[in-house]
Scaffold this active site. Structure first.
Site, PDB file in Angstrom:
ATOM      1  CG  PHE A  12      -6.445   8.185   4.196  1.00 41.26           C
ATOM      2  CD1 PHE A  12      -6.912   9.307   4.925  1.00 41.26           C
ATOM      3  CD2 PHE A  12      -5.205   7.702   4.755  1.00 41.26           C
ATOM      4  CE1 PHE A  12      -6.124  10.174   5.750  1.00 41.26           C
ATOM      5  CE2 PHE A  12      -4.409   8.367   5.687  1.00 41.26           C
ATOM      6  CZ  PHE A  12      -4.838   9.730   6.138  1.00 41.26           C
ATOM      7  CG  ASP A  32     -10.725   4.575  -6.226  1.00 42.26           C
ATOM      8  OD1 ASP A  32     -11.304   3.539  -5.941  1.00 42.26           O
ATOM      9  OD2 ASP A  32     -10.269   5.400  -5.241  1.00 42.26           O
ATOM     10  CG  ASN A  33     -11.390  -0.555  -8.467  1.00 43.54           C
ATOM     11  OD1 ASN A  33     -11.193   0.154  -7.386  1.00 43.54           O
ATOM     12  ND2 ASN A  33     -11.116  -1.770  -8.445  1.00 43.54           N
ATOM     13  CE  LYS A  92      -6.472  -8.793 -12.103  1.00 41.40           C
ATOM     14  NZ  LYS A  92      -7.900  -9.400 -12.341  1.00 41.40           N
ATOM     15  CE1 TYR A 146      -0.593  -2.182   0.118  1.00 41.10           C
ATOM     16  CE2 TYR A 146       0.866  -2.591   2.088  1.00 41.10           C
ATOM     17  CZ  TYR A 146       0.267  -1.543   1.291  1.00 41.10           C
ATOM     18  OH  TYR A 146       0.229  -0.261   1.262  1.00 41.10           O
ATOM     19  CB  THR A 176       0.052   8.310   6.438  1.00 42.49           C
ATOM     20  OG1 THR A 176       1.640   8.173   5.853  1.00 42.49           O
ATOM     21  CG2 THR A 176      -0.450   9.675   6.181  1.00 42.49           C
TER      22      THR A 176
END
Length: 327
Positions: A12, A32-33, A92, A146, A176
């Protein structure tokens, strides 16, 4: 043409940052994975000469050929549904991934901005939250994967700044919203809008008296852009201080969507913060930044986006199958 690497580019926030730096005539390298990102968020950029995409997991060694001027580190699961399902991957990307990117920035002599979060404040005992507040975080609670990943990320970034003299910036992002949010990512805005569009009850966790402060994506991107090119290396809150209770917000959504769905209540998740409001004094003073988009305007834009989703997308309960990422 300046070259910038944006991790989490298909997410996003990352996709909107790609748009902004393309508009500013940078050569943008998106990475990006796709564990939580979606290529549809950046597919409109694929035909551009000054955009390239690398499908790569930043917890592994990162190679970028040629010069690199800037790095924006926005790779990470960010919704509770995601990081509770992939807790180790979340830890990770905040630790190993951040370490890899800081090393890359050092080799390339690039300035790096890392995306931190208001979650570093945990369930705050200080209101509103200033950058000097240390936070109230349960490191071993379910949300800790997180919160602590982001807190470690900040510590590691500051260590590279002080020890290696690396040019670093840290943005603490508050709630956001805007187009390209995932409909079923567990956060309140897409949850409420999805439920309204499907004719379902609006679900509130807790008694609804907890507060949030919502910042529209265009304002957030502008704040991040200004911070990157500032001379300030300590964390800066970027968010909208217009605070609202979840109960009040649910009523706003019902009015916006012209629905009369019921509101139902469920138990509050463990360590879910009861108050969220940024003190943006530093952003105003250092960056000359404050949000411009009123919540009613931003929510209308966001709702218009969700209304464009297909019936299949509206009914989809799960965004991703994470099984292939869990080893």
């Amino acid at each position: 043409m300046k070259r910038i690497l944006i991790t989490g580019a298909a997410g996003f926030l990352g996709s909107h940052l790609c748009d902004r730096f393309i508009a500013e005539e940078f050569h943008v390298i998106g990475m990006d994975n796709l564990i939580t990102g979606d290529l549809k968020n950046i597919q409109h950029l694929f035909h551009l000469e000054n955009f390239e995409f690398h499908h790569h997991d930043i917890t592994n060694f990162i190679h970028i050929a040629g010069d690199l001027d800037y790095i924006l580190h926005f790779a990470s699961p960010a919704s509770p549904i995601d990081y509770l399902k992939i807790p180790i991957q979340t830890l990770k990307v905040g630790s190993l991934g951040t370490h890899n990117l800081l090393g890359l920035a050092r080799v390339k002599n690039a300035r790096i901005l890392i995306a931190s979060t208001s979650e570093v404040y945990g369930d705050p005992l200080v209101h509103p939250q200033t950058e000097e507040y240390y936070g109230n975080v349960n490191a071993i609670g379910p949300r800790g994967v997180y919160d602590e990943a982001k807190r470690f990320q900040e510590s590691l970034t500051m260590a590279y700044h002080t020890f290696h003299g690396l040019e670093t910036r840290i943005v603490r992002i508050f709630n956001t919203y805007g187009p390209r949010m995932r409909l079923n990512d567990g956060r309140v805005i897409p949850a409420f809008m999805g439920q309204a569009l499907r004719g379902e009850d609006l679900t509130i966790f807790g008694n609804g008296n907890q507060t949030r402060s919502f910042c529209f994506i265009d304002d957030q991107v502008e704040g991040i852009y200004r911070l990157l090119f500032s001379d300030y290396h300590l964390p800066v809150n970027i968010g909208n201080p217009d605070e609202i209770t979840i109960n009040e917000f649910a009523q706003e959504i019902l009015k916006l969507t012209a629905t009369d769905n019921k509101i139902v209540y469920h138990p509050l998740p463990i360590n879910d913060p009861l108050q969220r409001q940024p003190d943006i004094s530093k952003a105003k003073e250092i960056l000359g930044w404050e949000p411009k988009v009123d919540r009613s305007e931003g929510m209308q834009i966001t709702f218009n986006y969700f209304k464009t989703l297909s019936p299949e997308e509206l009914k989809k309960e799960e965004h991703k199958d994470f099984s292939k990422y869990i080893k």
